[in-house]
Design a protein around this motif. Structure first.
Motif, PDB file in Angstrom:
ATOM      1  N   ILE A 149      53.456   9.038   7.655  1.00  0.00           N
ATOM      2  CA  ILE A 149      52.839   8.303   6.538  1.00  0.00           C
ATOM      3  C   ILE A 149      52.322   9.207   5.422  1.00  0.00           C
ATOM      4  O   ILE A 149      52.215   8.785   4.284  1.00  0.00           O
ATOM      5  CB  ILE A 149      51.733   7.350   7.053  1.00  0.00           C
ATOM      6  CG1 ILE A 149      51.447   6.269   5.993  1.00  0.00           C
ATOM      7  CG2 ILE A 149      50.457   8.110   7.438  1.00  0.00           C
ATOM      8  CD1 ILE A 149      51.007   4.947   6.546  1.00  0.00           C
ATOM      9  N   ILE A 150      52.012  10.487   5.719  1.00  0.00           N
ATOM     10  CA  ILE A 150      51.568  11.370   4.632  1.00  0.00           C
ATOM     11  C   ILE A 150      52.627  12.421   4.270  1.00  0.00           C
ATOM     12  O   ILE A 150      52.318  13.428   3.633  1.00  0.00           O
ATOM     13  CB  ILE A 150      50.214  12.057   4.929  1.00  0.00           C
ATOM     14  CG1 ILE A 150      50.272  12.917   6.197  1.00  0.00           C
ATOM     15  CG2 ILE A 150      49.086  11.045   4.978  1.00  0.00           C
ATOM     16  CD1 ILE A 150      49.092  13.872   6.336  1.00  0.00           C
ATOM     17  N   SER A 151      53.882  12.149   4.656  1.00  0.00           N
ATOM     18  CA  SER A 151      54.947  13.142   4.403  1.00  0.00           C
ATOM     19  C   SER A 151      55.150  13.423   2.917  1.00  0.00           C
ATOM     20  O   SER A 151      55.593  14.507   2.540  1.00  0.00           O
ATOM     21  CB  SER A 151      56.266  12.681   5.037  1.00  0.00           C
ATOM     22  OG  SER A 151      56.662  11.443   4.493  1.00  0.00           O
ATOM     23  N   ASN A 152      54.792  12.457   2.060  1.00  0.00           N
ATOM     24  CA  ASN A 152      54.951  12.649   0.609  1.00  0.00           C
ATOM     25  C   ASN A 152      53.667  13.108  -0.083  1.00  0.00           C
ATOM     26  O   ASN A 152      53.591  13.096  -1.309  1.00  0.00           O
ATOM     27  CB  ASN A 152      55.447  11.352  -0.045  1.00  0.00           C
ATOM     28  CG  ASN A 152      56.861  11.008   0.385  1.00  0.00           C
ATOM     29  OD1 ASN A 152      57.685  11.894   0.595  1.00  0.00           O
ATOM     30  ND2 ASN A 152      57.134   9.728   0.537  1.00  0.00           N
ATOM     31  N   PHE A 153      52.668  13.485   0.719  1.00  0.00           N
ATOM     32  CA  PHE A 153      51.364  13.870   0.165  1.00  0.00           C
ATOM     33  C   PHE A 153      50.945  15.263   0.661  1.00  0.00           C
ATOM     34  O   PHE A 153      50.153  15.381   1.600  1.00  0.00           O
ATOM     35  CB  PHE A 153      50.304  12.813   0.529  1.00  0.00           C
ATOM     36  CG  PHE A 153      50.660  11.421   0.117  1.00  0.00           C
ATOM     37  CD1 PHE A 153      50.635  11.043  -1.221  1.00  0.00           C
ATOM     38  CD2 PHE A 153      51.043  10.474   1.059  1.00  0.00           C
ATOM     39  CE1 PHE A 153      50.964   9.755  -1.615  1.00  0.00           C
ATOM     40  CE2 PHE A 153      51.378   9.176   0.682  1.00  0.00           C
ATOM     41  CZ  PHE A 153      51.347   8.820  -0.667  1.00  0.00           C
ATOM     42  N   PRO A 154      51.484  16.301   0.031  1.00  0.00           N
ATOM     43  CA  PRO A 154      51.243  17.666   0.536  1.00  0.00           C
ATOM     44  C   PRO A 154      49.774  18.075   0.538  1.00  0.00           C
ATOM     45  O   PRO A 154      49.338  18.813   1.434  1.00  0.00           O
ATOM     46  CB  PRO A 154      52.061  18.555  -0.414  1.00  0.00           C
ATOM     47  CG  PRO A 154      52.336  17.704  -1.621  1.00  0.00           C
ATOM     48  CD  PRO A 154      52.401  16.298  -1.119  1.00  0.00           C
ATOM     49  N   LEU A 155      48.984  17.603  -0.431  1.00  0.00           N
ATOM     50  CA  LEU A 155      47.575  17.995  -0.473  1.00  0.00           C
ATOM     51  C   LEU A 155      46.776  17.295   0.624  1.00  0.00           C
ATOM     52  O   LEU A 155      45.822  17.869   1.169  1.00  0.00           O
ATOM     53  CB  LEU A 155      46.979  17.718  -1.856  1.00  0.00           C
ATOM     54  CG  LEU A 155      47.656  18.485  -3.002  1.00  0.00           C
ATOM     55  CD1 LEU A 155      47.036  18.118  -4.346  1.00  0.00           C
ATOM     56  CD2 LEU A 155      47.588  19.995  -2.775  1.00  0.00           C
TER      57      LEU A 155
END
Length: 224
Positions: A176-182
């Motif tokens: 679910i956070i694969s597109n949110f590097p920060l």
């Protein structure tokens, strides 16, 4: 209060509304005791003793108080352990971020008790809101100032609530956070704190995911 002087929690042996408090105290490195409510009789005894202001749990005994209402408990501990910013403006931001996360967390706490069909709909809704509303907003905050934490370049309750929510949502979707590097970096940063690392290990006071057995037990305690 117990003779140890540690905070004493009254709640059932489940995540529910107490898990965010467990996360917060783990981050602060604070030890506490838990007196679990196992039956409706346990709950009714607390009520008849007159120590639950609104007849509800969670309740925490600490510093000569019997404190109820989850957000009041979280705010007190955040103030006490310096997880609440340095001034009013920082506190306002921390509150704003925490309240947004509380809205998502409320859905996460309640969805296991939904009937079939409704449960699947609410899981899909949660994932959609996390992916399109909440997580992008926090990614944007971290990107806007380039600092390690959400507010004032210092760990606050908002960071802890966010990472708890990431772990919760990853139980529903591991990517679910694969597109949110920060957010990925924040999760690693918080998870690597020695007290949180310990909290994430088996045998800690962290409660496991809800299962059918715990759902039925909670229904019997609270009669719903």
């Amino acid at each position: 209060m117990m003779a140890t002087g540690k905070p004493l929690f009254h709640y059932d042996e489940a995540r529910g509304r107490m898990e965010s408090v467990r996360w917060l105290l783990a981050a602060a490195g604070v030890e506490y005791e838990e007196k679990f409510i196992h039956t409706n009789e346990d709950l009714e005894k607390l009520r008849s003793d007159g120590i639950l202001m609104f007849q509800q749990v969670p309740m925490v005994e600490l510093d000569g108080m019997k404190l109820v209402q989850t957000r009041a408990i979280l705010n007190y501990f955040s103030s006490k352990y310096n997880l609440y910013g340095k001034d009013m403006k920082e506190r306002a931001l921390i509150d704003m971020y925490s309240e947004g996360l509380a809205d998502l967390n409320e859905m996460f706490i309640l969805y296991p008790f939904d009937p079939p069909g409704v449960k699947e709909t609410n899981i899909a809704l949660m994932k959609e809101k996390a992916t399109n509303r909440y997580f992008p907003a926090f990614e944007k905050v971290l990107k806007s100032h380039g600092q390690d934490y959400l507010v004032g370049n210092k760990l606050s309750k908002a960071d802890i609530h966010l990472v708890e929510m990431i772990y919760n949502m990853e139980e529903l979707d591991a990517n679910i956070i694969s597109n949110f590097p920060l957010l990925q970096a924040l999760k690693v940063r918080i998870s690597d704190m020695p007290t949180i690392k310990k909290f994430l290990q088996p045998g800690s006071q962290r409660q496991p995911p809800v299962d059918e057995k715990s759902i039925q037990k909670t229904r019997k305690i609270f009669k719903f």
